[in-house]
Design a protein around this motif. Structure first.
Motif, short mmCIF file in Angstrom:
data_model
loop_
_atom_site.label_atom_id
_atom_site.label_comp_id
_atom_site.label_asym_id
_atom_site.label_seq_id
_atom_site.Cartn_x
_atom_site.Cartn_y
_atom_site.Cartn_z
N ALA A 1 46.12 47.78 37.02
CA ALA A 1 46.45 47.43 35.92
C ALA A 1 47.92 46.83 35.95
N ASP A 2 48.83 47.30 36.97
CA ASP A 2 49.96 46.78 37.05
C ASP A 2 49.88 45.24 37.81
N LEU A 3 48.73 45.01 38.76
CA LEU A 3 48.55 43.83 39.07
C LEU A 3 48.20 42.80 38.23
N ALA A 4 47.23 43.11 37.30
CA ALA A 4 46.57 42.30 36.28
C ALA A 4 47.42 41.79 35.40
N VAL A 5 48.52 42.62 35.05
CA VAL A 5 49.70 42.24 34.04
C VAL A 5 50.30 41.09 34.61
N THR A 6 50.43 40.95 35.89
CA THR A 6 51.24 39.72 36.60
C THR A 6 50.87 38.40 36.34
N ARG A 7 49.56 38.47 36.04
CA ARG A 7 48.83 37.26 35.91
C ARG A 7 48.31 36.73 34.60
N LEU A 8 48.79 37.14 33.63
CA LEU A 8 48.30 36.85 32.02
C LEU A 8 48.23 35.35 31.97
N GLY A 9 47.51 34.90 31.10
CA GLY A 9 47.28 33.72 30.78
C GLY A 9 45.63 33.34 30.63
N PRO A 10 45.22 33.34 31.71
CA PRO A 10 43.68 32.91 31.75
C PRO A 10 42.88 33.92 30.87
N PRO A 11 41.61 33.52 30.58
CA PRO A 11 40.98 34.31 29.80
C PRO A 11 40.73 35.46 30.44
N LEU A 12 40.32 36.51 29.63
CA LEU A 12 39.96 38.12 30.04
C LEU A 12 39.13 37.93 31.07
N GLU A 13 37.87 37.12 30.96
CA GLU A 13 36.87 37.25 32.09
C GLU A 13 37.12 37.07 33.31
N GLN A 14 38.31 36.17 33.55
CA GLN A 14 38.62 35.77 34.91
C GLN A 14 39.18 36.85 35.56
N GLU A 15 40.03 37.61 34.81
CA GLU A 15 40.57 38.93 35.33
C GLU A 15 39.56 39.89 35.74
N LEU A 16 38.51 40.08 34.77
CA LEU A 16 37.65 41.16 34.94
C LEU A 16 36.74 40.92 36.20
N ARG A 17 36.75 39.42 36.73
CA ARG A 17 35.86 39.33 37.89
C ARG A 17 36.59 39.75 38.97
N HIS A 18 37.85 40.05 38.83
CA HIS A 18 38.35 40.74 40.00
C HIS A 18 38.00 42.34 40.42
N TRP A 19 37.29 42.76 39.51
CA TRP A 19 36.99 44.38 39.36
C TRP A 19 35.51 44.66 39.10
N PHE A 20 34.78 43.89 38.40
CA PHE A 20 33.39 44.23 38.00
C PHE A 20 32.26 42.99 38.57
N PRO A 21 31.33 43.30 38.72
CA PRO A 21 30.20 42.26 39.29
C PRO A 21 30.00 41.36 37.95
N GLU A 22 29.61 39.91 38.29
CA GLU A 22 29.37 38.99 37.43
C GLU A 22 28.41 39.37 36.03
N GLU A 23 27.36 40.26 36.53
CA GLU A 23 26.57 40.75 35.33
C GLU A 23 27.00 41.84 34.40
N ALA A 24 27.88 42.59 34.67
CA ALA A 24 28.70 43.28 33.99
C ALA A 24 29.68 42.69 33.08
#
Length: 211
Positions: free
Chosen positions: A43-66
């Protein structure tokens, strides 16, 4: 580009890291999502790159189908965790008030889920005339054109691209993940250190445009 002519200005504003410091709230929401799903999210890393849509951040952590299901769940729990800890950026209320003082309209155009964006503004007492969510980068031009915004204020190079696509003046604030040099390189017309500088800039801009 971005001329006000004789009319009062309509000014668009980005939300995250422009009008609000949502890092504490988003950090809490990501931690809650991580605990619920059993999936590690930094979460600490995620908040350093705010701006793009949520889905773009979630792709760092979850498989595409999820992604669709996880994104829906994040947005569902977001009000519980993210609204209360989030703060107004210094100068945010004053920036919106400055637009109104010139007889203009302040329109928030954000990639954030629109209902959650409205919750933030209501909680913090930031009085926008319209809020349009789920638009990122060049797509922000759709709302900016619809509301005839002559200026768009944001903290990300994506905001600069949105302003330029709409034919609006790009005013960038170096309060988010992109520094002043990046914002200038992306084509920002004006770069302010922070939003507290916006009111005086708008006064000068309005005087020039009407002069």
């Amino acid at each position: 580009m971005g001329r006000m002519t004789s009319r009062a200005p309509t000014v668009g504003f980005d939300l995250d890291m422009t009008l609000i410091d949502s890092r504490p709230g988003i950090r809490a929401a990501f931690r809650a999502l991580s605990a619920e799903t059993g999936t590690y999210i930094d979460a600490d890393l995620a908040v350093t790159r705010l701006g793009p849509p949520l889905e773009q951040e979630l792709r760092h952590w979850f498989p595409e189908e999820a992604i669709p299901e996880v994104a829906d769940r994040y947005r569902e729990i977001y009000p519980t965790y993210a609204i209360e800890p989030t703060l107004a950026m210094p100068g945010a209320r004053e920036a919106v008030a400055a637009v109104h003082a010139h007889g203009g309209r302040a329109v928030v155009v954000t990639a954030k889920h629109e209902p959650n964006a409205k919750l933030h503004l209501a909680h913090l007492g930031i009085e926008a005339d319209a809020v349009i969510g789920s638009l990122w980068a060049e797509a922000k031009a759709v709302a900016l054109r619809e509301h005839e915004a002559s200026v768009y204020v944001g903290d990300h190079t994506g905001d600069v691209r949105g302003a330029r696509t709409a034919g609006a003046l790009s005013v960038a604030v170096a309060t988010g993940p992109c520094d002043a040099a990046e914002l200038r390189a992306a084509g920002a017309d004006v770069v302010l250190a922070e939003l507290t500088d916006f009111g005086s800039w708008l006064d000068a801009y309005a005087a020039r445009e009407r002069g």
